[in-house]
Design a protein around this motif. Structure first.
Motif, mmCIF file in Angstrom:
data_model
loop_
_atom_site.group_PDB
_atom_site.id
_atom_site.type_symbol
_atom_site.label_atom_id
_atom_site.label_comp_id
_atom_site.label_asym_id
_atom_site.label_seq_id
_atom_site.Cartn_x
_atom_site.Cartn_y
_atom_site.Cartn_z
ATOM 1 N N LYS A 311 0.820 -1.211 0.000
ATOM 2 C CA LYS A 311 0.000 0.000 0.000
ATOM 3 C C LYS A 311 0.857 1.265 0.000
ATOM 4 N N MET A 312 2.161 1.093 -0.167
ATOM 5 C CA MET A 312 3.072 2.233 -0.253
ATOM 6 C C MET A 312 3.605 2.340 -1.674
ATOM 7 N N THR A 313 3.816 3.563 -2.137
ATOM 8 C CA THR A 313 4.400 3.777 -3.467
ATOM 9 C C THR A 313 5.816 4.300 -3.303
ATOM 10 N N ILE A 314 6.640 4.075 -4.318
ATOM 11 C CA ILE A 314 8.036 4.500 -4.288
ATOM 12 C C ILE A 314 8.387 5.147 -5.619
ATOM 13 N N ARG A 315 9.125 6.260 -5.552
ATOM 14 C CA ARG A 315 9.610 6.910 -6.772
ATOM 15 C C ARG A 315 10.911 7.643 -6.460
ATOM 16 N N ARG A 316 11.627 7.964 -7.496
ATOM 17 C CA ARG A 316 12.909 8.650 -7.324
ATOM 18 C C ARG A 316 12.713 10.096 -6.847
ATOM 19 N N ALA A 326 4.532 11.620 3.152
ATOM 20 C CA ALA A 326 5.775 11.363 2.407
ATOM 21 C C ALA A 326 6.929 11.049 3.349
ATOM 22 N N LEU A 327 7.699 10.050 2.967
ATOM 23 C CA LEU A 327 8.930 9.672 3.662
ATOM 24 C C LEU A 327 10.052 9.653 2.642
ATOM 25 N N THR A 328 11.239 10.047 3.039
ATOM 26 C CA THR A 328 12.374 10.019 2.114
ATOM 27 C C THR A 328 13.477 9.140 2.685
ATOM 28 N N GLY A 329 14.211 8.503 1.785
ATOM 29 C CA GLY A 329 15.301 7.641 2.228
ATOM 30 C C GLY A 329 16.114 7.115 1.071
ATOM 31 N N GLU A 330 16.944 6.150 1.382
ATOM 32 C CA GLU A 330 17.866 5.566 0.407
ATOM 33 C C GLU A 330 17.563 4.082 0.244
ATOM 34 N N VAL A 331 17.577 3.623 -1.010
ATOM 35 C CA VAL A 331 17.309 2.206 -1.272
ATOM 36 C C VAL A 331 18.446 1.375 -0.696
ATOM 37 N N TRP A 332 18.101 0.518 0.233
ATOM 38 C CA TRP A 332 19.090 -0.281 0.959
ATOM 39 C C TRP A 332 19.230 -1.682 0.358
ATOM 40 N N VAL A 342 10.485 -6.256 -3.995
ATOM 41 C CA VAL A 342 10.464 -5.694 -2.650
ATOM 42 C C VAL A 342 11.653 -4.757 -2.478
ATOM 43 N N TYR A 343 11.375 -3.528 -2.068
ATOM 44 C CA TYR A 343 12.414 -2.536 -1.791
ATOM 45 C C TYR A 343 12.503 -2.314 -0.285
ATOM 46 N N ARG A 344 13.718 -2.317 0.230
ATOM 47 C CA ARG A 344 13.946 -1.938 1.623
ATOM 48 C C ARG A 344 14.653 -0.584 1.618
ATOM 49 N N VAL A 345 13.969 0.403 2.168
ATOM 50 C CA VAL A 345 14.456 1.782 2.115
ATOM 51 C C VAL A 345 14.817 2.236 3.529
ATOM 52 N N LYS A 346 16.036 2.761 3.674
ATOM 53 C CA LYS A 346 16.488 3.255 4.970
ATOM 54 C C LYS A 346 16.203 4.742 5.074
ATOM 55 N N GLN A 373 18.196 7.822 -3.944
ATOM 56 C CA GLN A 373 17.332 8.567 -3.038
ATOM 57 C C GLN A 373 15.893 8.497 -3.570
ATOM 58 N N VAL A 374 14.979 8.125 -2.688
ATOM 59 C CA VAL A 374 13.604 7.912 -3.122
ATOM 60 C C VAL A 374 12.620 8.552 -2.141
ATOM 61 N N THR A 375 11.390 8.712 -2.632
ATOM 62 C CA THR A 375 10.279 9.161 -1.808
ATOM 63 C C THR A 375 9.250 8.048 -1.713
ATOM 64 N N ILE A 376 8.780 7.807 -0.503
ATOM 65 C CA ILE A 376 7.742 6.806 -0.256
ATOM 66 C C ILE A 376 6.489 7.551 0.173
ATOM 67 N N THR A 377 5.350 7.184 -0.363
ATOM 68 C CA THR A 377 4.084 7.800 0.036
ATOM 69 C C THR A 377 3.018 6.733 0.254
ATOM 70 N N PHE A 378 1.975 7.114 0.978
ATOM 71 C CA PHE A 378 0.826 6.224 1.146
ATOM 72 C C PHE A 378 -0.427 7.058 1.337
ATOM 73 N N ALA A 379 -1.555 6.526 0.939
ATOM 74 C CA ALA A 379 -2.834 7.227 1.030
ATOM 75 C C ALA A 379 -3.313 7.272 2.480
ATOM 76 N N PRO A 380 -4.109 8.261 2.854
ATOM 77 C CA PRO A 380 -4.611 8.343 4.220
ATOM 78 C C PRO A 380 -5.369 7.104 4.687
ATOM 79 N N ASP A 381 -6.092 6.435 3.769
ATOM 80 C CA ASP A 381 -6.851 5.265 4.176
ATOM 81 C C ASP A 381 -6.061 3.961 4.032
ATOM 82 N N ALA A 382 -4.761 4.054 3.725
ATOM 83 C CA ALA A 382 -3.927 2.872 3.598
ATOM 84 C C ALA A 382 -3.356 2.440 4.950
ATOM 85 N N ALA A 383 -3.363 3.335 5.922
ATOM 86 C CA ALA A 383 -2.750 3.067 7.224
ATOM 87 C C ALA A 383 -3.792 2.776 8.274
#
Length: 388
Positions: A311-316, A326-332, A342-346, A373-383
Motif C-alpha cells: 500500500k506504499m508507493t516509491i519513486r525517485r 511522504a517519507l524520504t530515504g535511500e534504497v538499501w 520488494v524494496y527496503r528503504v532506509k 534517493q527515493v520518496t515513499i508515500t501512502f494514502a490516508p486510508d492505507a494506514a
C-alpha cells in the motif's frame, strides 16, 4: 465519512455465508470461559469463542499459544480445567472422544502401513459395525471426493506425501462427523502442493457442508482457507474476524506484525482535521494524515501507525511540495520475487521501510536501483492506527 473511503468492504469478497453476523444464529460450538492448566502453566486462559455450522474456522498463532490444546479439548483428548464446551447445545464435559460427533486429522496422518488405501478409509466404519454394503459405498464416495480411485489398493508406502494426506482426510471424513478437526494438516507438503491442497480442502468442505476447524501457524494458509480466523496469543484469542478484516483492520500491533508484512511507525496524535487524524512522527518532516474512523484517540497520545508494504508507493527524488504522507530515504536492498519486487528503504531516522511493487510488466525501463534517493508515500486510508 471521509472522501478517501470509496468502498466499505474489507478485503476480497469470499462468499455470502456469514452466520456470525446474524444475532439470531445459534453457534454449533460454544467455548465458554475455558481455561486449561498443566501444573502451573496456563495453556488456555479464560477463552470464549463461537463457531458456526458449515464454517471453515481457523485457529492461528505462534507455537505455544494454546491453539492445539483448544482443539484437543474440543476433540475430547484434554479436559478443561475450568469453563465448558458445548456442541449443538450438548455439554461435552465427560464425553469421551469416540462418543463425540467429531473426528480429528493429525499432522502425522497415522495411516496403517499394512493396509491398503481403501482399508485405511474403511477402518473406522468397520469399528462402528456398519454393514458391508454401506462401508463399500462410503469408501467409494470418499475415494471419489479425494480423487484417489485409481490408488485404492496401494499401501501408504507406495504413496506420495500429498496422496497420504488425502487418505488421512478421507478416513476422517468417512464417519461423517459434524466437525472435522485438522491439526497442521498441510505442514508436511511442499509449497506448491500445499497451495493446491488448500483450495481442494475448501472445495471439499463446501461440497460436504461440514464444519472444519484448522490449527495452523501459517498465516497464508489461514488467510486462504478460512471463513473466519481466531488469532491466539498466550492462551487467549486476540481477534476473531474474516481474513480481510484481520489483514486490513488488525486490532493490535501483535496481529499487524504476525499476519503478513507490515511497516510500523511510532507517533503522537496531534488531533483531527476534517475527520482525519494528524499524527506527528520522527520519521517524516510533516505530520501524517490518517483516515481511521474506528479509533478514538486523545491529543498527545502515543500510537503506532501500521502500513502494509503493497500500500506504499516509491519513486525517485524528493517529494513535491504539499505531498501527503511522504517519507524520504535511500534504497538499501532490492528483492526480486517474480510477481513482486520488494524494496527496503532506509530513512534518515534509521528505520527500514519495506515497499512491495507488483511486476505487472515483464520489462521496466530505468528501474530504481540500490543507493538511490527515493520518496515513499501512502494514502490516508492505507494506514491503520494502533492504540495498543
Amino acid at each position: 465519512m471521509s472522501s478517501f473511503r470509496q468502498n466499505p468492504s474489507v478485503g476480497a469478497v469470499r462468499r455470502t455465508f456469514a452466520p456470525w453476523a446474524d444475532p439470531s444464529a445459534t453457534p454449533l460450538i460454544r467455548v465458554e470461559q475455558v481455561t486449561k492448566r498443566f501444573g502451573d502453566a496456563v495453556a488456555v486462559d479464560h477463552l470464549s469463542v463461537d463457531i458456526h455450522d458449515r464454517e471453515f474456522f481457523c485457529l492461528l498463532g505462534p507455537s505455544g499459544c494454546g491453539k492445539t490444546t483448544l482443539m484437543r479439548m474440543i476433540a475430547g483428548f484434554e479436559q478443561p480445567t475450568a469453563g465448558r464446551i458445548t456442541l449443538a447445545g450438548r455439554d461435552l464435559a465427560g464425553v469421551p472422544p469416540y462418543r463425540r460427533p467429531v473426528n480429528m486429522m493429525f499432522q502425522s496422518y497415522a495411516l496403517f502401513p499394512h493396509m491398503s488405501v481403501e482399508k485405511n478409509i474403511a477402518f473406522g466404519l468397520r469399528q462402528d459395525g456398519l454393514p458391508k454394503d454401506e462401508i463399500a459405498a462410503r469408501v467409494s464416495e470418499m475415494l471419489r471426493l479425494v480423487q484417489l480411485e485409481s490408488l485404492a489398493r496401494r499401501r501408504p508406502d507406495q504413496l506420495s506425501g500429498g496422496q497420504k494426506q488425502r487418505v488421512a482426510l478421507a478416513r476422517a471424513l468417512a464417519k461423517r462427523p459434524k466437525v472435522l478437526l485438522l491439526d497442521e494438516p498441510l505442514g508436511a507438503l511442499d509449497k506448491k502442493l500445499r497451495e493446491e491442497t488448500q483450495f481442494e480442502l475448501m472445495d471439499i468442505q463446501h461440497e460436504l457442508g461440514m464444519t472444519f476447524i484448522v490449527v495452523t501457524h501459517d498465516q497464508e494458509e489461514a488467510m486462504t482457507m478460512a471463513d473466519r480466523i481466531a488469532v491466539m496469543d498466550h492462551g487467549r484469542i486476540v481477534q476473531v474476524a474474516t481474513p480481510g478484516e484481520i489483514y486490513e483492520q488488525p486490532k493490535t500491533r501483535f496481529i499487524a506484525e504476525f499476519v503478513g508484512d507490515v511497516n510500523i511507525i511510532e507517533g503522537k496524535v496531534m488531533g483531527q482535521e476534517g475527520g482525519l487524524w494528524r499524527v506527528a512522527t520522527a520519521s517524516a518532516e510533516a505530520p501524517f494524515t490518517i483516515d481511521d474512523p474506528d479509533e478514538v484517540l486523545e491529543k498527545g497520545q502515543g500510537v503506532a501507525i501500521a502500513i502494509r508494504p503493497e500500500k506504499m508507493t516509491i519513486r525517485r527524488g524528493a517529494p513535491e511540495p504539499g505531498t501527503m504522507n511522504a517519507l524520504t530515504g535511500e534504497v538499501w536492498d532490492i528483492g526480486y520475487l517474480g510477481d513482486w519486487t520488494v524494496y527496503r528503504v532506509k530513512l534518515a531516522s534509521g528505520e527500514i521501510m519495506r515497499i512491495s511493487r507488483a511486476n505487472a510488466s515483464r520489462f521496466v525501463e530505468n528501474p530504481i536501483d540500490w543507493d538511490e534517493q527515493v520518496t515513499i508515500t501512502f494514502a490516508p486510508d492505507a494506514a491503520v492506527i494502533l492504540a495498543e
